[in-house]
Motif scaffolding. Structure first.
Motif, short mmCIF file in Angstrom:
data_model
loop_
_atom_site.label_atom_id
_atom_site.label_comp_id
_atom_site.label_asym_id
_atom_site.label_seq_id
_atom_site.Cartn_x
_atom_site.Cartn_y
_atom_site.Cartn_z
N ILE A 12 0.85 -1.19 0.00
CA ILE A 12 0.00 0.00 0.00
C ILE A 12 0.89 1.24 0.00
O ILE A 12 1.93 1.28 0.64
CB ILE A 12 -0.98 0.04 1.20
CG1 ILE A 12 -0.25 -0.08 2.53
CG2 ILE A 12 -2.05 -1.02 1.07
CD1 ILE A 12 -1.12 0.25 3.72
N GLU A 13 0.48 2.25 -0.78
CA GLU A 13 1.30 3.45 -0.89
C GLU A 13 1.27 4.28 0.38
O GLU A 13 2.27 4.80 0.83
CB GLU A 13 0.79 4.31 -2.04
CG GLU A 13 1.58 4.11 -3.32
CD GLU A 13 0.90 4.79 -4.47
OE1 GLU A 13 0.59 5.99 -4.33
OE2 GLU A 13 0.65 4.11 -5.49
N ASP A 21 0.66 7.11 7.98
CA ASP A 21 0.94 8.44 7.41
C ASP A 21 0.00 9.49 7.99
O ASP A 21 0.39 10.63 8.23
CB ASP A 21 0.78 8.40 5.88
CG ASP A 21 1.75 7.41 5.25
OD1 ASP A 21 2.96 7.60 5.40
OD2 ASP A 21 1.28 6.43 4.64
N VAL A 22 -1.25 9.07 8.20
CA VAL A 22 -2.24 9.99 8.77
C VAL A 22 -1.81 10.40 10.18
O VAL A 22 -1.71 11.59 10.49
CB VAL A 22 -3.64 9.32 8.84
CG1 VAL A 22 -4.64 10.22 9.55
CG2 VAL A 22 -4.12 8.94 7.44
N GLY A 37 1.88 21.41 10.36
CA GLY A 37 1.95 21.40 8.90
C GLY A 37 0.81 20.66 8.23
O GLY A 37 -0.23 20.43 8.85
N ASP A 38 1.02 20.33 6.96
CA ASP A 38 -0.04 19.70 6.16
C ASP A 38 -0.47 18.37 6.75
O ASP A 38 0.35 17.62 7.27
CB ASP A 38 0.45 19.47 4.72
CG ASP A 38 0.62 20.79 3.99
OD1 ASP A 38 0.09 21.80 4.48
OD2 ASP A 38 1.30 20.79 2.94
N LYS A 39 -1.77 18.11 6.63
CA LYS A 39 -2.29 16.86 7.15
C LYS A 39 -2.59 15.88 6.02
O LYS A 39 -3.10 16.26 4.97
CB LYS A 39 -3.60 17.11 7.93
CG LYS A 39 -3.49 18.15 9.04
CD LYS A 39 -2.53 17.70 10.15
CE LYS A 39 -2.42 18.73 11.25
NZ LYS A 39 -1.01 18.99 11.65
N VAL A 40 -2.27 14.61 6.28
CA VAL A 40 -2.75 13.54 5.42
C VAL A 40 -4.05 13.07 6.06
O VAL A 40 -4.05 12.58 7.19
CB VAL A 40 -1.74 12.37 5.35
CG1 VAL A 40 -2.29 11.24 4.48
CG2 VAL A 40 -0.39 12.84 4.86
N LYS A 41 -5.17 13.27 5.36
CA LYS A 41 -6.47 12.94 5.96
C LYS A 41 -6.74 11.43 5.86
O LYS A 41 -6.22 10.76 4.95
CB LYS A 41 -7.58 13.69 5.21
CG LYS A 41 -7.39 15.22 5.23
CD LYS A 41 -8.52 15.90 5.98
CE LYS A 41 -8.20 17.35 6.22
NZ LYS A 41 -8.56 18.22 5.10
N LEU A 49 3.28 1.07 10.95
CA LEU A 49 2.43 1.67 11.99
C LEU A 49 3.03 1.47 13.38
O LEU A 49 2.86 2.31 14.26
CB LEU A 49 1.02 1.06 11.91
CG LEU A 49 -0.02 1.57 12.90
CD1 LEU A 49 -0.25 3.07 12.73
CD2 LEU A 49 -1.35 0.81 12.72
N GLU A 50 3.76 0.39 13.58
CA GLU A 50 4.36 0.12 14.89
C GLU A 50 5.27 1.27 15.33
O GLU A 50 5.38 1.58 16.52
CB GLU A 50 5.13 -1.20 14.85
CG GLU A 50 5.65 -1.69 16.21
CD GLU A 50 4.54 -1.97 17.23
OE1 GLU A 50 3.62 -2.73 16.90
OE2 GLU A 50 4.59 -1.41 18.35
N ARG A 51 5.92 1.92 14.35
CA ARG A 51 6.81 3.04 14.69
C ARG A 51 6.10 4.16 15.42
O ARG A 51 6.70 4.91 16.18
CB ARG A 51 7.45 3.63 13.42
CG ARG A 51 8.39 2.69 12.72
CD ARG A 51 9.22 3.45 11.72
NE ARG A 51 8.38 4.15 10.75
CZ ARG A 51 8.75 4.42 9.50
NH1 ARG A 51 9.93 4.06 9.08
NH2 ARG A 51 7.95 5.07 8.69
#
Ligand SMILES: Nc1ncnc2c1ncn2[C@@H]1O[C@H](COP(=O)(O)OP(=O)(O)O)[C@@H](O)[C@H]1O
Ligand SMILES: [Mg+2]
Length: 265
Positions: A55-56, A61-62, A70-74, A98-100
């Motif tokens: 998955i990209e 990322d959200v 700053g900019d949000k990834v919705k 996601l674990e990070r």
């Protein structure tokens, strides 16, 4: 928009299975469903036939963007439409990265309410189902802070009452300090084999909780669960008796969610 987190800090207790099946049952009943995979193991993502390694962008990322300035990834930027049987649901997928977030969020301001903020920017869904990882991590805390309700699936073969008490204690602490509106929808016993003495005994022990919390009738153990995912079938397509009984219980939970969603909306 009713937000429900499926939690239990133990692994293999049916959280992912419950979110998967509730997703399409709710969608079939007419609800617009957003499922969020909040487990780095990404079992929900795989079960919805996306490859987590390919998955990209995902829920990581959200959360990363909402934890910073700053900019949000919705959430809607990373979400995908998924066809299950003959209905469509929306999935915010996960992957191992996601674990990070359990580390990066440590230094973030308001680290427990990052998912809550991200969900404040989401519209157009009736129900949000959050699948949690099997630990009481910062990610799981984020789910509890974002949610209106929790559903606690419990495996009837290997019940840990102490583990359950610890989970209730965590929920109480979250209510006290971070999300006073959090409520428990109920305990959902799963993988019930009525011929097993230990399972009967554990079900009785779970039913003892019914003074304080709703305890649903048990979802039976059914071989159908493994096959359905592989063949993109749902509980509506399977003929076996155990699958039909499982569907009835999951529909009961879904009906409760729809009732409550109408109140929240
Ligand atoms: N009612 C059921 N009957 C048979 N197998 C089940 C049932 N519910 C869940 N399972 C299986 O149990 C395993 C663990 O369930 P899962 O939902 O992945 O747990 P969790 O997300 O809590 O770790 C999976 O292989 C799943 O297919
Ligand atoms: Mg899981």
């Amino acid at each position: 928009m009713l937000k429900l987190a499926c939690v239990n800090q133990k692994g293999g207790t049916g959280k992912t299975t419950t979110v998967l099946h509730l997703s399409y049952i709710l969608a079939r009943k007419g609800a617009r469903v957003l499922a969020i995979d909040l487990d780095p193991q990404a079992n929900l993502t795989s079960a919805m036939r996306l490859d987590p390694d390919n998955i990209e962008s995902g829920i990581d990322d959200v959360l990363e963007s909402y934890a910073q300035k700053g900019d949000k990834v919705k959430i809607t930027d990373v979400a995908r439409d998924i066809d299950i049987g003959d209905v469509r649901v929306t999935l915010a997928p996960s992957n191992a990265y996601l674990e990070r977030l359990n580390i990066t969020l440590l230094n973030a301001l308001a680290r427990e309410s990052v998912l809550r903020s991200a969900l404040e920017d989401v519209k157009g869904f009736d129900v949000v189902l959050i699948d949690c990882q099997p630990t009481l991590s910062i990610l799981t805390l984020n789910a509890l802070v974002a949610a209106d309700y929790t559903l606690i699936p419990v495996e009837t073969r290997g019940l840990s009452v102490q583990g359950l008490l610890m989970l209730f204690d965590t929920i109480e602490q979250v209510k006290e300090k971070l999300n006073k509106d959090l409520q428990v929808l109920g305990i959902l016993p799963v993988r019930f084999q009525k011929r097993l003495k230990a399972a009967q005994k554990n079900l009785e022990r779970l039913q003892n909780f019914s003074d304080v919390v709703k305890v649903y009738p048990p979802v039976p153990e059914s071989a159908a669960f493994e096959e359905m995912i592989e063949n993109n079938k749902t509980l509506y397509d399977v003929e076996s008796e155990t699958a039909k009984r499982a569907l009835k219980i999951y529909e009961q939970v879904a009906d409760d969610i729809i009732q409550l969603a109408m109140v929240v909306a």
